[in-house]
Write an enzyme that holds these catalytic residues in place. Structure first.
Site, mmCIF file in Angstrom:
data_model
loop_
_atom_site.group_PDB
_atom_site.id
_atom_site.type_symbol
_atom_site.label_atom_id
_atom_site.label_comp_id
_atom_site.label_asym_id
_atom_site.label_seq_id
_atom_site.Cartn_x
_atom_site.Cartn_y
_atom_site.Cartn_z
ATOM 1 N N GLY A 51 0.821 -1.206 0.000
ATOM 2 C CA GLY A 51 0.000 0.000 0.000
ATOM 3 C C GLY A 51 0.852 1.252 0.000
ATOM 4 N N CYS A 78 5.163 -6.141 1.643
ATOM 5 C CA CYS A 78 5.537 -4.718 1.599
ATOM 6 C C CYS A 78 4.897 -3.979 2.787
ATOM 7 C CB CYS A 78 5.166 -4.117 0.256
ATOM 8 S SG CYS A 78 6.012 -2.564 -0.115
ATOM 9 N N TYR A 79 3.869 -3.144 2.562
ATOM 10 C CA TYR A 79 3.190 -2.479 3.670
ATOM 11 C C TYR A 79 2.668 -3.507 4.667
ATOM 12 C CZ TYR A 79 -0.088 0.552 6.210
ATOM 13 O OH TYR A 79 -0.754 1.237 7.187
ATOM 14 N N HIS A 164 7.766 -7.923 -3.539
ATOM 15 C CA HIS A 164 6.468 -8.353 -4.068
ATOM 16 C C HIS A 164 6.611 -9.705 -4.779
ATOM 17 C CE1 HIS A 164 4.141 -4.644 -3.326
ATOM 18 N NE2 HIS A 164 5.313 -4.057 -3.437
ATOM 19 N N GLU A 166 4.296 -11.504 -5.853
ATOM 20 C CA GLU A 166 3.187 -11.710 -6.780
ATOM 21 C C GLU A 166 3.473 -11.231 -8.197
ATOM 22 O OE1 GLU A 166 2.249 -7.709 -4.733
ATOM 23 O OE2 GLU A 166 3.366 -9.538 -4.368
ATOM 24 N N ASP A 223 -9.535 -7.604 -24.998
ATOM 25 C CA ASP A 223 -10.449 -7.380 -23.877
ATOM 26 C C ASP A 223 -11.890 -7.235 -24.352
ATOM 27 O OD1 ASP A 223 -8.086 -7.313 -22.436
ATOM 28 O OD2 ASP A 223 -7.979 -5.134 -22.449
ATOM 29 N N LYS A 383 -4.798 -9.174 -17.843
ATOM 30 C CA LYS A 383 -4.597 -9.354 -19.286
ATOM 31 C C LYS A 383 -4.259 -10.796 -19.651
ATOM 32 C CE LYS A 383 -4.370 -6.485 -22.054
ATOM 33 N NZ LYS A 383 -5.366 -5.931 -22.994
#
Length: 622
Positions: A51, A78-79, A164, A166, A223, A383
């Protein structure tokens, strides 16, 4: 079903955590960090996201401390790691060491998160705060120099990482997340993408009802193509009306190709609208604010707002001609989760900072969404997931793998301004130049600013341009390393581009100004066409050209500079700049320069290659 709760602290990557965990076969739900603890009872584990706030500041997020008494495994990212640290008596401090981009860290391979991995790992950092004193009962399990990059308490199964896992620049991030899910949490079940496709079709039918008709905006990308295909699968084809709007900012010959492809999706009601003049010259008044016409606008957010609202104005007029009414019928969009996260949409995150407004999430669309009149089939996908869905729905590979193109089109690749942007203080400019000179390069700060994302916040900062050596024989590893270090060291910069059309040394640039008009759009369209034809490689997810106002002494009389952008990414929440000679042939840059000079030599002063990752830059310059 086994489920994991993700507690959102406002991070730009919250939905990426969700997607990666689901990809690993665990069902997830997202809650704000302030969720009452009793709502977390059905979940077997928790992840606390990153965050933009600081745990030591007045803006620190409030949360129920009882969530740490639930006895559930927890991973803080992280945060999230900093919040864990503060809760258990550790200390987090600002400006100890800022890190943006891929960084190598040392890990303790006896920790379950890193078991089976090498002790040196490449990870994605994006932070300005750091742990300076360990929380009680925790061990340090990863370090980045003097910075604590990972903590773990095996007794209560709570871990934290400053990086991170992810995102793709964390090379073994999926193994780390899988280790948390399977080894620390003990999850065993599997949750599949096919289930979510059926959920999407069911939601379309529930929302549209038995008689509702749907207008779908089809840009030609994967998309909106997936949205159209899902609509046709969920509803009868006569209830789906496809509209393609050519706003004058499309790629070369693109609208012709799009309209040829639409009928293959099973659509029978198709309308093409040529609206270039309306987009360029209409003056809008929205909520009491009067916007300049697009041909006069320079602010990136203002341009996006104008284009987004004009899409709806043109679409609403077309819907009226088709006897459709948004009080009764529906608007469908190919909106992705990252669009909503970067727009700071409150429906996705109560805390995320706006990085840039997406045309499909402007105020008028949000108002329609609140009334339940917007169908967004891809709301829960990124995506790469949409590409998988396209293939599962049987769409042609030409569509499934199509190069992304933003809704505002070339409008966000024409960097508009009336005058040069203010540069950092002279002393800072000299420090940046000296820093580049130590590596054998000269450097000039560009007269424009571009959008970036740093520490989960939007940044709008100065462009740094590098010069030196023979561009066709450049030491790209040194250039990319310098481009990574400069934004980390100098807070006024978020993007670095390397000049590839000349061996001239850096010199001060002038800014003649730039606005969207037929001539500038046509010029960029030709240059962009060359780049997309020449700069190709199987790992490149997107490549394009940017036009910005900059002149140089060695090529006087030319109003613009252009930059080539090519990135490698799967989800577009993070990206790395494609490496010449590795991700595409080095000769492609030489060919691109030669062909651009052939068609635009009277207009283009300099040609650059953008060597910045995301973060600290965004993929698009605006």
């Amino acid at each position: 079903m086994e489920k994991l709760a993700i507690l959102d602290c406002g991070g730009q990557y919250t939905k990426v955590i969700d997607r990666k965990v689901r990809e690993l076969g665990v069902c997830t739900d997202i809650f704000p960090i302030g969720v009452p603890t009793e709502q977390l009872a059905p979940y077997g584990a928790l992840i606390l996201s990153g965050g933009p706030a600081s745990v030591w500041s007045e803006q620190a997020l409030t949360y129920d401390p009882a969530l740490f008494d639930l006895g559930k495994p927890i991973l803080g990212i992280c945060y999230g790691m900093q919040l864990i640290t503060e809760h258990f008596g550790g200390v987090v401090a600002p400006a100890v060491k800022t890190e943006y981009g891929q960084t190598e860290i040392d890990v303790d391979t006896s920790c379950p998160l890193f078991r089976g991995l090498e002790p040196r790992q490449a990870v994605l950092m994006s932070h300005g705060d750091a742990v300076t004193s360990m929380p009680h009962g925790f061990y340090s399990v990863a370090t980045s120099g003097s910075i604590i990059a990972g903590i773990y308490n095996p007794d209560i199964r709570i871990a934290g990482v400053q990086f991170h896992p992810e995102v793709e620049p964390t090379v073994n991030g999926m193994q780390m997340l899988n280790a948390f899910l399977r080894d620390i949490c003990g999850f065993t079940e599997t949750y599949a993408l096919e289930d979510r496709i059926e959920t999407s079709i069911r939601r379309i039918r529930e929302q549209a009802g038995e008689e509702g008709k749907v207008v779908v905006l089809v840009s030609g990308g994967v998309d909106s193509a997936v949205t159209a295909a899902l609509l046709v699968r969920a509803l009868s084809a006569d209830r789906v009306f496809a509209i393609h709007v050519d706003h004058g900012l499309m790629r070369k010959n693109e609208s012709d190709l799009i309209c040829r492809n639409l009928s293959e999706l099973g659509l029978v009601n198709i309308r093409r609208i040529n609206a270039e003049d309306a987009f360029f010259h209409t003056r809008l008044t929205l909520k009491g604010k009067t916007y300049p016409p697009l041909c006069e606008a320079t602010d990136p957010e203002e341009k996006r707002a104008i284009i987004g609202h004009m899409f709806f104005v043109v679409t609403e007029q077309a819907a009226q001609e088709l006897h459709l009414d948004f009080d009764r019928d529906f608007l469908a969009q190919g909106t992705l989760r990252p669009d909503l996260i970067e727009s700071g949409n409150p429906l996705v995150s109560g805390y995320a900072h706006k990085i840039k407004t997406h045309h499909n999430d402007v105020g008028i669309i949000r108002a329609l969404r609140e009334r339940g009149r917007v169908i967004e089939t891809n709301w829960d996908w990124h995506k790469d997931e949409v590409r998988k869905v396209a293939r599962m729905l049987g769409l042609r590979e030409e569509i499934a793998q199509r190069q992304p193109f933003p809704g505002p089109g070339l409008g966000v690749r024409l960097i508009c301004c009336d005058r040069a942007a203010d540069l950092p203080a002279p002393a800072v400019q000299e420090q940046v130049r000296a820093y580049a000179a130590e590596e054998g390069y000269t450097l000039a700060l560009g007269p424009i600013r571009s959008v970036g994302v740093q520490g989960d916040n939007r940044s709008y900062k100065t462009l740094a341009t590098l010069y030196g050596g023979n561009p066709m024989g450049a030491d790209w590893s040194r250039i990319f390393d310098l481009a990574r270090r400069i934004p980390n060291k100098f807070d006024c910069i978020n993007r670095v581009a390397y000049r590839i059309d000349s061996t001239a040394a850096a010199a001060p640039m002038e800014c003649p100004g730039l606005h969207i008009n037929h001539e500038s759009a046509d010029l960029l369209r030709e240059v962009d066409h060359i780049v997309t034809e020449v700069v190709t490689g199987p790992s490149i997810a997107q490549r394009f050209a940017v036009l910005f106002p900059a002149t140089c002494p060695d090529r006087p009389g030319r109003r613009y500079a252009c930059a080539i952008r090519a990135v490698v990414t799967g989800d577009f929440m993070t990206a790395r700049s494609a490496v010449p000679g590795q991700d595409f042939p080095l000769t492609a840059l030489d060919e691109a320069v030669r062909r651009i000079r052939a068609v635009a030599d009277a207009d283009i002063s300099m040609i650059f290659y953008d060597v910045t990752g995301k973060p600290p830059a965004t993929v698009e310059w605006e």
